[in-house]
Scaffold this motif. Structure first.
Motif, PDB file in Angstrom:
ATOM      1  N   ILE A  13      15.108  16.464  22.772  1.00 37.36           N
ATOM      2  CA  ILE A  13      16.368  16.144  22.097  1.00 37.36           C
ATOM      3  C   ILE A  13      16.118  15.836  20.626  1.00 37.36           C
ATOM      4  CG2 ILE A  13      18.255  14.461  21.965  1.00 37.36           C
ATOM      5  CD1 ILE A  13      17.955  14.248  25.110  1.00 37.36           C
ATOM      6  N   LEU A  14      15.091  15.046  20.329  1.00 35.85           N
ATOM      7  CA  LEU A  14      14.773  14.716  18.939  1.00 35.85           C
ATOM      8  C   LEU A  14      14.359  15.952  18.149  1.00 35.85           C
ATOM      9  CD1 LEU A  14      12.926  11.315  19.444  1.00 35.85           C
ATOM     10  CD2 LEU A  14      15.146  11.656  18.334  1.00 35.85           C
ATOM     11  N   THR A  15      13.589  16.845  18.772  1.00 38.37           N
ATOM     12  CA  THR A  15      13.175  18.082  18.107  1.00 38.37           C
ATOM     13  C   THR A  15      14.383  18.956  17.789  1.00 38.37           C
ATOM     14  OG1 THR A  15      11.003  18.018  19.159  1.00 38.37           O
ATOM     15  CG2 THR A  15      11.752  20.162  18.356  1.00 38.37           C
ATOM     16  N   LEU A  20      18.780  20.940  13.909  1.00 40.03           N
ATOM     17  CA  LEU A  20      20.217  21.046  13.637  1.00 40.03           C
ATOM     18  C   LEU A  20      20.679  20.148  12.496  1.00 40.03           C
ATOM     19  CD1 LEU A  20      21.352  21.649  17.259  1.00 40.03           C
ATOM     20  CD2 LEU A  20      21.775  23.144  15.314  1.00 40.03           C
ATOM     21  N   VAL A  21      20.110  18.954  12.360  1.00 38.24           N
ATOM     22  CA  VAL A  21      20.472  18.109  11.225  1.00 38.24           C
ATOM     23  C   VAL A  21      19.963  18.747   9.932  1.00 38.24           C
ATOM     24  CG1 VAL A  21      20.134  15.850  10.127  1.00 38.24           C
ATOM     25  CG2 VAL A  21      20.667  15.986  12.571  1.00 38.24           C
ATOM     26  N   ILE A  33      23.167  20.030  19.809  1.00 46.52           N
ATOM     27  CA  ILE A  33      21.830  19.425  19.890  1.00 46.52           C
ATOM     28  C   ILE A  33      21.339  19.474  21.335  1.00 46.52           C
ATOM     29  CG2 ILE A  33      20.502  17.281  19.636  1.00 46.52           C
ATOM     30  CD1 ILE A  33      22.412  16.617  17.235  1.00 46.52           C
ATOM     31  N   ALA A  34      22.191  19.074  22.256  1.00 47.32           N
ATOM     32  CA  ALA A  34      21.820  19.085  23.678  1.00 47.32           C
ATOM     33  C   ALA A  34      21.515  20.501  24.146  1.00 47.32           C
ATOM     34  CB  ALA A  34      22.941  18.477  24.515  1.00 47.32           C
ATOM     35  N   LYS A  51      25.838   8.986  19.102  1.00 38.69           N
ATOM     36  CA  LYS A  51      25.233   9.882  18.121  1.00 38.69           C
ATOM     37  C   LYS A  51      24.519   9.075  17.040  1.00 38.69           C
ATOM     38  CE  LYS A  51      26.078  13.762  15.102  1.00 38.69           C
ATOM     39  NZ  LYS A  51      27.073  14.683  14.554  1.00 38.69           N
ATOM     40  N   ASP A  52      25.105   7.960  16.642  1.00 35.95           N
ATOM     41  CA  ASP A  52      24.450   7.118  15.639  1.00 35.95           C
ATOM     42  C   ASP A  52      23.111   6.591  16.150  1.00 35.95           C
ATOM     43  OD1 ASP A  52      26.523   7.605  13.894  1.00 35.95           O
ATOM     44  OD2 ASP A  52      27.339   5.580  13.953  1.00 35.95           O
ATOM     45  N   ASP A  53      23.040   6.243  17.433  1.00 36.44           N
ATOM     46  CA  ASP A  53      21.760   5.817  18.011  1.00 36.44           C
ATOM     47  C   ASP A  53      20.727   6.941  17.897  1.00 36.44           C
ATOM     48  OD1 ASP A  53      22.821   3.351  18.658  1.00 36.44           O
ATOM     49  OD2 ASP A  53      23.056   3.811  20.801  1.00 36.44           O
ATOM     50  N   LEU A  54      21.151   8.167  18.189  1.00 35.48           N
ATOM     51  CA  LEU A  54      20.264   9.324  18.069  1.00 35.48           C
ATOM     52  C   LEU A  54      19.787   9.494  16.629  1.00 35.48           C
ATOM     53  CD1 LEU A  54      18.933  12.025  18.921  1.00 35.48           C
ATOM     54  CD2 LEU A  54      21.186  13.090  18.643  1.00 35.48           C
TER      55      LEU A  54
END
Length: 189
Positions: A13-15, A20-21, A33-34, A51-54
């Motif tokens: 997910i982070l990758t 995407l960001v 993202i998912a 989303k802010d936590d991500l």
């Protein structure tokens, strides 16, 4: 009983979020993202409540990686020039090897979605580096410059150097050396 969370899924997910960001900014949809990570959107929210936590976790992960890279094999016995050049070289090498992370961190640094608490934690990751740079530069930098100003010069020159390395990869070492020389001479007493 709930299943334990998978570190592999979290990393996927982070990758995907980095990619995407970097491409779409902090407005990149969590559904995309998912999907890029290979999971349903609900899975993303199992790992990151919002989303802010991500975005905050992504910010901290990238900053931690960069901070570790800057101090890897740090030459504690080197001269101030050699120690500062080491940090510069690590910064440029990391940035050249991680263009999407570099773009993502630039986006996150100006985003109001990254909390003050995350910014403080990230700043703490760089305390040792800042301390070492200040020690390295104490006898070299003009007293009219404060540490924040010198840091801003370093960051700006690093970004310019990385932009030229991306355009002209065959001149990577030339631009890396020229950027550091411009920094070192530009801040001299």
């Amino acid at each position: 009983m709930a299943r334990p969370l998978s570190e592999e899924k979290r990393e996927a997910i982070l990758t995907a979020a980095v990619d995407l960001v970097a491409a779409q900014g902090t407005g990149a949809p969590t559904a995309k993202i998912a999907k890029e990570a290979g999971f349903a959107e609900g899975t993303l929210f199992t790992y990151f409540a919002t989303k802010d936590d991500l975005l905050n976790e992504l910010f901290l992960e990238i900053e931690a990686e960069l901070a570790a890279a800057l101090l890897d094999d740090y030459p504690t016995d080197g001269s101030p020039y050699e120690r500062t050049r080491h940090i510069w070289s690590r910064l440029i090498d990391w940035g050249a090897a991680n263009p999407a992370k570099r773009k993502t961190i630039r986006q996150l640094k100006v985003s109001d979605r990254v909390s003050e608490a995350s910014r403080c934690r990230a700043s703490g990751l760089f305390e040792e580096i800042v301390g070492r740079l200040e020690g390295n530069l104490a006898s070299h930098v003009s007293t009219e410059y404060d540490a924040a100003y010198v840091s801003a010069i370093l960051d700006t020159l690093a970004e310019t150097t990385l932009e030229f390395i991306m355009r002209y990869p065959d001149k990577r070492e030339h631009y890396k050396r020229a950027g550091f020389d411009a920094f070192w001479r530009g801040i001299a007493r």
